[in-house]
Design a protein around this motif. Structure first.
Motif, PDB file in Angstrom:
ATOM      1  N   ARG A   1      -2.845  12.992   6.501  1.00 30.05           N
ATOM      2  CA  ARG A   1      -1.686  13.212   5.796  1.00 30.05           C
ATOM      3  C   ARG A   1      -1.576  12.007   4.689  1.00 30.05           C
ATOM      4  NH1 ARG A   1       1.799  17.637   7.142  1.00 30.05           N
ATOM      5  NH2 ARG A   1       3.130  16.839   5.809  1.00 30.05           N
TER       6      ARG A   1
ATOM      7  N   ARG B   1      -2.031  12.579   0.635  1.00 27.17           N
ATOM      8  CA  ARG B   1      -0.645  12.237  -0.464  1.00 27.17           C
ATOM      9  C   ARG B   1      -1.102  11.429  -1.540  1.00 27.17           C
ATOM     10  NH1 ARG B   1       2.247  11.949   4.414  1.00 27.17           N
ATOM     11  NH2 ARG B   1       2.451   9.646   4.440  1.00 27.17           N
TER      12      ARG B   1
ATOM     13  N   ASN C   1       3.423  23.056   0.474  1.00 24.57           N
ATOM     14  CA  ASN C   1       4.471  22.610  -0.341  1.00 24.57           C
ATOM     15  C   ASN C   1       4.901  21.312   0.102  1.00 24.57           C
ATOM     16  OD1 ASN C   1       3.981  24.658  -2.215  1.00 24.57           O
ATOM     17  ND2 ASN C   1       5.546  26.057  -1.322  1.00 24.57           N
ATOM     18  N   GLU C   2       5.275  21.086   1.552  1.00 27.94           N
ATOM     19  CA  GLU C   2       6.055  19.982   2.014  1.00 27.94           C
ATOM     20  C   GLU C   2       5.043  18.709   1.885  1.00 27.94           C
ATOM     21  OE1 GLU C   2       7.319  18.302   6.708  1.00 27.94           O
ATOM     22  OE2 GLU C   2       6.519  20.503   6.101  1.00 27.94           O
TER      23      GLU C   2
ATOM     24  N   ASP D   1       5.361  17.853  -1.804  1.00 28.56           N
ATOM     25  CA  ASP D   1       6.639  17.055  -1.976  1.00 28.56           C
ATOM     26  C   ASP D   1       6.690  15.610  -1.380  1.00 28.56           C
ATOM     27  OD1 ASP D   1       7.748  19.473  -3.087  1.00 28.56           O
ATOM     28  OD2 ASP D   1       8.528  20.239  -1.347  1.00 28.56           O
ATOM     29  N   GLU D   2       6.125  15.658  -0.406  1.00 29.41           N
ATOM     30  CA  GLU D   2       6.046  14.139   0.184  1.00 29.41           C
ATOM     31  C   GLU D   2       5.427  13.127  -0.723  1.00 29.41           C
ATOM     32  OE1 GLU D   2       4.022  14.472   4.101  1.00 29.41           O
ATOM     33  OE2 GLU D   2       5.754  15.628   5.030  1.00 29.41           O
TER      34      GLU D   2
ATOM     35  N   PRO E   1       4.335  27.269   3.213  1.00 30.29           N
ATOM     36  CA  PRO E   1       5.509  25.974   3.103  1.00 30.29           C
ATOM     37  C   PRO E   1       5.064  24.624   3.489  1.00 30.29           C
ATOM     38  CG  PRO E   1       6.155  27.863   4.409  1.00 30.29           C
ATOM     39  CD  PRO E   1       4.747  28.310   3.967  1.00 30.29           C
ATOM     40  N   ALA E   2       3.849  24.746   4.463  1.00 34.95           N
ATOM     41  CA  ALA E   2       3.508  23.509   4.809  1.00 34.95           C
ATOM     42  C   ALA E   2       2.764  22.695   3.712  1.00 34.95           C
ATOM     43  CB  ALA E   2       2.350  23.647   6.243  1.00 34.95           C
TER      44      ALA E   2
END
Length: 257
Positions: free
Chosen positions: A172, A176, A205-206, A209-210, A202-203
């Motif tokens: 992750r 990012r 998009n999360e 957003d992070e 949703p995962a």
């Protein structure tokens, strides 16, 4: 007058009963030992040894996994365009399906080409080049245009999902970072970029957003450092030493004159 009489014969004595031992009483209570039904030992075939529990016997020859054979049309494309369909992958120009049919009508079949291109453009190697932001190329090998920002973004996330499923490492953080780099390279505003890349997952998009939350924190830190440097009246080296920072990092965070 007395008469002598022979003594009457004595009845034979009954054999003395042996006092049962504790182990005899336990055995009599349990009854005779017998092999439970269904548990009779089965003879092992000669030449075969029982496999230890927890391990599986190796698959017989002929059932071993074999490498997947490439699609026949992909082999044809490799022969025609090794720079695109060989060891090197490049994002293809939009409309490449029609362009290939027009250039090779006698060699390529429409339905087979459609399947082959789908396999190629969904492969991890191809998506990795899209995620890296490489330009789209024409069949002549020349770059023709940038890949759309939303395509870059979706390729980054697809590569992340595939690789994360095969490793125990947390991918992750680096994902990012790649999202932030793709956003900055796009030249779009945050609102416009997010409007393009929003997904129904949703995962996904999360994770996006992070990435933007980290970007906001970096931006706030950069602006605070710039204000502190402007008020200090010191050189970059002096300012970095005063705050225990790397002069190169300070130089990257200051506006270029």
């Amino acid at each position: 007058m007395t008469t002598d009489t022979a003594p009457a014969p004595q009845a034979p004595r009954a054999p003395k009963k042996r006092k049962p031992r504790p182990q005899d009483r336990a055995q009599n209570a349990q009854g005779p030992k017998s092999q439970p039904q269904g548990k009779q030992p089965q003879p092992q075939p000669q030449g075969k040894q029982p496999q230890p529990q927890g391990r599986q016997a190796p698959a017989p020859q002929g059932q071993q996994r074999t490498a997947r054979k490439p699609h026949p049309t992909l082999e044809i494309l490799f022969g025609l365009y090794p720079d695109f369909f060989g060891a090197r992958f490049l994002p293809l120009q939009r409309g490449v399906f029609q362009a290939l049919l027009e250039k090779h009508p006698d060699v390529l079949k429409k339905d087979e080409l459609k399947v082959a291109l789908a396999l190629h453009t969904r492969s991890t190697k191809y998506l990795e080049r899209v995620a890296a932001g490489d330009k789209r190329h024409g069949l002549d090998g020349q770059p023709v245009e940038d890949v759309a920002p939303e395509h870059v973004h979706h390729a980054i996330l697809e590569v992340f999902k595939r690789r994360q499923a095969r490793t125990g490492d947390d991918l992750r953080p680096q994902t990012r970072k790649r999202i932030v780099e793709a956003f900055e390279k796009s030249g779009l505003s945050r609102e416009d970029y997010l409007a393009l890349v929003r997904s129904q997952d949703p995962a996904v998009n999360e994770l996006t957003d992070e990435a933007f939350a980290e970007l906001s924190a970096q931006t706030a830190r950069r602006e605070a450092l710039q204000r502190a440097f402007a008020a200090s009246g010191k050189t970059v080296a002096e300012f970095a030493e005063m705050y225990g920072l790397d002069p190169r990092e300070v130089g990257r965070m200051l506006p270029k004159s």
